[in-house]
Design a protein around this motif. Structure first.
Motif, short mmCIF file in Angstrom:
data_model
loop_
_atom_site.label_atom_id
_atom_site.label_comp_id
_atom_site.label_asym_id
_atom_site.label_seq_id
_atom_site.Cartn_x
_atom_site.Cartn_y
_atom_site.Cartn_z
N ASN A 74 -2.20 -1.86 10.00
CA ASN A 74 -1.73 -3.23 10.20
C ASN A 74 -2.72 -4.05 11.01
O ASN A 74 -2.91 -5.25 10.77
CB ASN A 74 -0.36 -3.23 10.87
CG ASN A 74 0.75 -2.83 9.92
OD1 ASN A 74 0.66 -3.03 8.71
ND2 ASN A 74 1.82 -2.26 10.46
N ASP A 78 -4.31 -7.40 9.62
CA ASP A 78 -4.20 -8.66 10.37
C ASP A 78 -5.57 -9.30 10.55
O ASP A 78 -5.72 -10.53 10.41
CB ASP A 78 -3.54 -8.42 11.73
CG ASP A 78 -2.06 -8.14 11.62
OD1 ASP A 78 -1.47 -8.45 10.56
OD2 ASP A 78 -1.48 -7.61 12.58
N LEU A 183 4.39 -8.49 3.69
CA LEU A 183 4.25 -9.25 4.93
C LEU A 183 5.26 -10.39 4.99
O LEU A 183 5.88 -10.65 6.02
CB LEU A 183 2.82 -9.80 5.04
CG LEU A 183 1.73 -8.80 5.42
CD1 LEU A 183 0.35 -9.41 5.19
CD2 LEU A 183 1.87 -8.39 6.88
N GLU A 188 5.34 -6.95 8.21
CA GLU A 188 4.30 -5.94 8.30
C GLU A 188 4.30 -5.11 7.03
O GLU A 188 5.33 -4.93 6.38
CB GLU A 188 4.50 -5.04 9.52
CG GLU A 188 5.82 -4.30 9.55
CD GLU A 188 6.08 -3.61 10.89
OE1 GLU A 188 5.47 -4.02 11.88
OE2 GLU A 188 6.90 -2.68 10.92
#
Length: 355
Positions: A74, A78, A183, A188
């Protein structure tokens, strides 16, 4: 784009990255997320990134990651999402996730792109994983590694179909639109919870639940390390099995979990059959002979022929090992142990936090 989470992988990370550099369709960007490492993983990853002949590579150091592999993935996603303007779809076509102890076939990305392009409803293509090693030091270790090679090969054969049980953590090729959908849905892609021991399986279920299909392909091959000792093997498989049981218990019986639940139950019944009735019959046959046991002779013939045929793609040595019965019977005892212990631990113990 490629995401490579790496924790204390100084031995294999360079080889894994080199396999990406050698792809027939080279990645546009490689993101290595070094998390909670205490060895030279970051140093070796940066050596690769600094080589002008390798694909563009970014090395991120996530030093205080409380969420295992899911947290590292993650974190990398990101970073990627922010670097392309906040959303993956429209700016990123595909995201390959691979382990830092895995080596991909040189045409993995090319083939995975072709598979995912064949069906707009496909959210991901999983690797067919094969074991890689010749580092045995004694007969017991050779047996243990050899049985894992056979196990991986047999499992790879069973994965060549749609709606696979789980996307492989060793190598999975995702449509970026599918990941962005997760997402948008839950904030997530990979579930960040210390109790999530199998982020690949949980993510597979989440993709299915959000309307995507997943598949595996026999030509998308990932070569992954095997466990050299019995202790390490049991620890690895208990984590996989216990994590699967935890995930199934959390979700319950659904159209996406029922097959895994039934497979788990049938596996337990199979162990009872093989280790109970089957072993008893072998002992009786050795003691009194088998001339009058036509049914037993038929079953023995099946046990010899069918397992051998299932691994014919691995060569005659694997077929011979399976036909001998005893090696597989010994390994079945080990499998039964980690499966039963995983189920028990799922119900009576808690998963400890990890950094």
């Amino acid at each position: 784009m490629v995401l490579v989470p790496a924790r204390n992988e100084e031995v294999g990370v360079f080889t894994s990255l080199e396999s990406l550099s050698a792809q027939s369709h080279r990645p546009d960007l490689i993101i290595v997320v070094v998390n909670n490492s205490t060895d030279r993983t970051e140093e070796f990853a940066r050596q690769f990134a600094d080589d002008a002949n390798t694909p563009p590579t970014v090395v991120l150091n996530f030093a205080n990651n409380p969420h295992k592999k899911a947290g590292a993935l993650n974190y990398g996603l990101d970073w990627l999402r922010q670097s392309v303007g906040g959303r993956l779809n429209g700016r990123v076509g595909h995201v390959l996730v691979m382990d830092a102890d895995t080596e991909l076939h040189t045409k993995f990305i090319e083939r995975a792109r072709n598979v995912i392009a064949s069906d707009p409803e496909l959210g991901g293509v999983s690797a067919a994983c094969l074991g890689r090693t010749d580092l045995w030091r004694n007969p017991w270790q050779r047996f243990l590694l050899g049985m894992q090679i056979i196990e991986y090969g047999r499992a790879a054969n069973a994965r060549y179909r749609r709606d696979v049980h789980t996307m492989s953590g060793a190598g999975s090729f995702y449509r970026a639109e599918a990941l962005q959908g997760l997402l948008d849905w839950r904030g997530e892609v990979f579930w960040e919870d210390h109790r999530n021991l199998v982020e690949d399986y949980e993510t597979t279920l989440a993709l299915k639940e959000s309307g995507w299909k997943v598949t595996a392909n026999q030509l998308c091959i990932a070569y992954t390390d095997l466990m050299p000792t019995l202790r390490e093997l049991i620890q690895q498989r208990e984590r996989w099995s216990r994590g699967t049981v935890d995930t199934l218990r959390g979700r319950g019986w659904t159209k996406f979990t029922w097959h895994s639940i039934v497979t788990l139950i049938l596996g337990l019944l199979g162990f009872v059959y093989i280790l109970g009735w089957g072993t008893t019959q072998v002992v009786l046959a050795a003691k009194y002979g088998i001339s009058h046991k036509s049914l037993f002779l038929l079953l023995i013939s099946f046990w010899i022929i069918y397992p051998a045929l299932r691994v014919r793609n691995l060569g005659w040595k694997a077929m011979l090992v399976e036909a001998l019965l005893i090696p597989e019977l010994v390994y079945t005892v080990v499998r039964a142990y980690w499966l039963v212990s995983s189920i028990v631990k799922s119900y009576v113990t808690r998963v400890s936090a990890w950094k």
